[in-house]
Design a protein around this motif. Structure first.
Motif, PDB file in Angstrom:
ATOM      1  N   ARG A 136       0.832  -1.208   0.000  1.00 23.91           N
ATOM      2  CA  ARG A 136       0.000   0.000   0.000  1.00 23.91           C
ATOM      3  C   ARG A 136       0.866   1.258   0.000  1.00 23.91           C
ATOM      4  O   ARG A 136       0.594   2.219  -0.747  1.00 23.91           O
ATOM      5  N   ASP A 137       1.916   1.258   0.836  1.00 21.12           N
ATOM      6  CA  ASP A 137       2.820   2.409   0.890  1.00 21.12           C
ATOM      7  C   ASP A 137       3.595   2.560  -0.414  1.00 21.12           C
ATOM      8  O   ASP A 137       3.824   3.684  -0.884  1.00 21.12           O
ATOM      9  N   ALA A 138       3.979   1.434  -1.001  1.00 21.55           N
ATOM     10  CA  ALA A 138       4.717   1.462  -2.261  1.00 21.55           C
ATOM     11  C   ALA A 138       3.848   2.030  -3.375  1.00 21.55           C
ATOM     12  O   ALA A 138       4.311   2.840  -4.197  1.00 21.55           O
ATOM     13  N   ALA A 139       2.582   1.617  -3.416  1.00 23.00           N
ATOM     14  CA  ALA A 139       1.663   2.108  -4.444  1.00 23.00           C
ATOM     15  C   ALA A 139       1.467   3.613  -4.310  1.00 23.00           C
ATOM     16  O   ALA A 139       1.429   4.345  -5.309  1.00 23.00           O
ATOM     17  N   MET A 140       1.362   4.085  -3.068  1.00 17.83           N
ATOM     18  CA  MET A 140       1.180   5.514  -2.821  1.00 17.83           C
ATOM     19  C   MET A 140       2.415   6.297  -3.266  1.00 17.83           C
ATOM     20  O   MET A 140       2.315   7.363  -3.892  1.00 17.83           O
ATOM     21  N   ALA A 141       3.582   5.761  -2.948  1.00 14.98           N
ATOM     22  CA  ALA A 141       4.839   6.421  -3.319  1.00 14.98           C
ATOM     23  C   ALA A 141       4.996   6.469  -4.843  1.00 14.98           C
ATOM     24  O   ALA A 141       5.440   7.479  -5.395  1.00 14.98           O
ATOM     25  N   LYS A 142       4.603   5.372  -5.512  1.00 18.02           N
ATOM     26  CA  LYS A 142       4.706   5.342  -6.974  1.00 18.02           C
ATOM     27  C   LYS A 142       3.771   6.349  -7.626  1.00 18.02           C
ATOM     28  O   LYS A 142       4.130   7.000  -8.614  1.00 18.02           O
ATOM     29  N   ARG A 143       2.560   6.483  -7.073  1.00 17.22           N
ATOM     30  CA  ARG A 143       1.620   7.465  -7.620  1.00 17.22           C
ATOM     31  C   ARG A 143       2.150   8.886  -7.438  1.00 17.22           C
ATOM     32  O   ARG A 143       2.056   9.731  -8.339  1.00 17.22           O
ATOM     33  N   GLN A 144       2.723   9.126  -6.267  1.00 17.76           N
ATOM     34  CA  GLN A 144       3.272  10.451  -5.997  1.00 17.76           C
ATOM     35  C   GLN A 144       4.438  10.753  -6.926  1.00 17.76           C
ATOM     36  O   GLN A 144       4.547  11.865  -7.468  1.00 17.76           O
ATOM     37  N   LEU A 145       5.287   9.755  -7.122  1.00 17.75           N
ATOM     38  CA  LEU A 145       6.423   9.929  -8.013  1.00 17.75           C
ATOM     39  C   LEU A 145       5.964  10.195  -9.443  1.00 17.75           C
ATOM     40  O   LEU A 145       6.510  11.058 -10.144  1.00 17.75           O
ATOM     41  N   SER A 146       4.942   9.472  -9.877  1.00 15.93           N
ATOM     42  CA  SER A 146       4.416   9.650 -11.233  1.00 15.93           C
ATOM     43  C   SER A 146       3.870  11.058 -11.430  1.00 15.93           C
ATOM     44  O   SER A 146       4.103  11.694 -12.477  1.00 15.93           O
ATOM     45  N   THR A 147       3.157  11.559 -10.422  1.00 18.26           N
ATOM     46  CA  THR A 147       2.591  12.911 -10.507  1.00 18.26           C
ATOM     47  C   THR A 147       3.691  13.962 -10.546  1.00 18.26           C
ATOM     48  O   THR A 147       3.652  14.896 -11.365  1.00 18.26           O
ATOM     49  N   LEU A 148       4.678  13.818  -9.685  1.00 13.91           N
ATOM     50  CA  LEU A 148       5.786  14.772  -9.652  1.00 13.91           C
ATOM     51  C   LEU A 148       6.594  14.731 -10.951  1.00 13.91           C
ATOM     52  O   LEU A 148       7.004  15.776 -11.461  1.00 13.91           O
ATOM     53  N   ARG A 149       6.793  13.539 -11.495  1.00 17.26           N
ATOM     54  CA  ARG A 149       7.523  13.409 -12.752  1.00 17.26           C
ATOM     55  C   ARG A 149       6.770  14.098 -13.890  1.00 17.26           C
ATOM     56  O   ARG A 149       7.370  14.754 -14.746  1.00 17.26           O
ATOM     57  N   ARG A 150       5.446  13.947 -13.895  1.00 19.69           N
ATOM     58  CA  ARG A 150       4.619  14.544 -14.947  1.00 19.69           C
ATOM     59  C   ARG A 150       4.722  16.071 -14.948  1.00 19.69           C
ATOM     60  O   ARG A 150       4.861  16.692 -16.008  1.00 19.69           O
ATOM     61  N   TYR A 151       4.655  16.664 -13.773  1.00 21.73           N
ATOM     62  CA  TYR A 151       4.607  18.121 -13.693  1.00 21.73           C
ATOM     63  C   TYR A 151       5.955  18.792 -13.450  1.00 21.73           C
ATOM     64  O   TYR A 151       6.122  19.968 -13.797  1.00 21.73           O
ATOM     65  N   LEU A 152       6.895  18.064 -12.857  1.00 24.88           N
ATOM     66  CA  LEU A 152       8.193  18.667 -12.527  1.00 24.88           C
ATOM     67  C   LEU A 152       9.367  18.024 -13.254  1.00 24.88           C
ATOM     68  O   LEU A 152      10.507  18.451 -13.081  1.00 24.88           O
ATOM     69  N   GLY A 153       9.074  17.012 -14.067  1.00 20.13           N
ATOM     70  CA  GLY A 153      10.159  16.290 -14.731  1.00 20.13           C
ATOM     71  C   GLY A 153      11.061  17.182 -15.570  1.00 20.13           C
ATOM     72  O   GLY A 153      12.267  16.961 -15.657  1.00 20.13           O
ATOM     73  N   GLY A 154      10.475  18.225 -16.182  1.00 20.40           N
ATOM     74  CA  GLY A 154      11.261  19.109 -17.038  1.00 20.40           C
ATOM     75  C   GLY A 154      12.099  20.122 -16.283  1.00 20.40           C
ATOM     76  O   GLY A 154      12.961  20.794 -16.880  1.00 20.40           O
ATOM     77  N   ILE A 155      11.866  20.258 -14.975  1.00 21.64           N
ATOM     78  CA  ILE A 155      12.659  21.219 -14.183  1.00 21.64           C
ATOM     79  C   ILE A 155      13.386  20.514 -13.040  1.00 21.64           C
ATOM     80  O   ILE A 155      13.805  21.163 -12.076  1.00 21.64           O
ATOM     81  N   LYS A 156      13.554  19.209 -13.153  1.00 22.44           N
ATOM     82  CA  LYS A 156      14.142  18.451 -12.033  1.00 22.44           C
ATOM     83  C   LYS A 156      15.573  18.872 -11.699  1.00 22.44           C
ATOM     84  O   LYS A 156      16.039  18.640 -10.589  1.00 22.44           O
TER      85      LYS A 156
END
Length: 238
Positions: A136-156
């Motif tokens: 459950r924690d892993a799934a939550m972390a993966k979703r958060q990572l996916s969201t951050l990558r989508r919106y912040l991936g270009g300015i990482k």
């Protein structure tokens, strides 16, 4: 500022559809001096003025790149998203091509916190931490990572505010433009016939819907940035 010849060809601009504006009912009167004609219910942009302002923009980014300055390219419309990412990578610049998060620049401390969280999650994924925590924690972390990558991936890799922001489409990126204005960050903006040419430091009148038009404008700007970066590296090595 260095003045150079950027080989901005009017015939190539016409082939790319740079001159096609919006319907005559959907226009901003402030764009009157940038419009040369009306054809089949749409406004036609004056390509001579487009060439002039594009050349000024190329001079600006060349000069900035030759001094080691950093750029952010913004364009979140579907037709522009892939072109923005590709152009930014070629220019070794930052980019936002999915969604502009309000306060991304004006509330930079919050953005830095989000970026650090993004970096931490990426590191945890690389180290296999997601496989060692409850599902459950892993799934939550993966979703958060996916969201951050989508919106912040270009300015990482962005560690401070950009020196110049290039905006593709004023109407869609108005929030980003306003943040730059508030912070005093110089802006170059591709504007169509429904835009306000007085908002950006350099406004380039051009079709902001056609991929060929967007590609043409970005290609010229990126070429200028790359030449400036080469000059910067060459001068540092002397």
């Amino acid at each position: 500022m260095t003045r150079r010849y950027w080989n901005i060809n009017l015939e190539e601009m016409m082939k790319a559809g740079v001159h096609f504006g919006h319907g005559i009912k959907k226009w901003n009167p402030r764009m009157a001096s940038y419009i040369s004609a009306k054809r089949k219910g749409i406004h036609i942009t004056n390509l001579t003025r487009t060439a002039r302002f594009l050349s000024e923009a190329c001079n600006l980014v060349f000069d900035a790149a030759s001094r080691g300055k950093h750029f952010l390219i913004v364009g979140t419309k579907k037709r522009a998203a892939a072109l923005v990412a590709s152009a930014a990578r070629r220019a070794r610049s930052h980019y936002v091509n999915k969604k502009w998060l309000g306060g991304m620049l004006t509330n930079w401390s919050t953005t830095e916190t989000r970026l650090q969280k993004f970096r931490d999650l990426r590191a945890e994924q690389r180290m296999g931490k997601f496989n060692r925590i409850p599902k459950r924690d892993a799934a939550m972390a993966k979703r958060q990572l996916s969201t951050l990558r989508r919106y912040l991936g270009g300015i990482k890799y962005m560690t401070e505010l950009p020196d110049i922001v290039i905006i593709i489409g004023q109407q869609e990126e108005y929030t980003a433009l306003r943040e730059c204005i508030l912070l005093g960050i110089p802006t170059i903006c591709l504007i169509d016939t429904d835009c306000d040419p007085d908002l950006a430091d350099i406004s380039i009148p051009a079709n902001d819907d056609a991929m060929a038009s967007i590609r043409f404008i970005l290609t010229k700007l990126v070429s200028a940035i790359c030449e400036g970066r080469y000059s910067y590296i060459k001068n540092r090595s002397l």
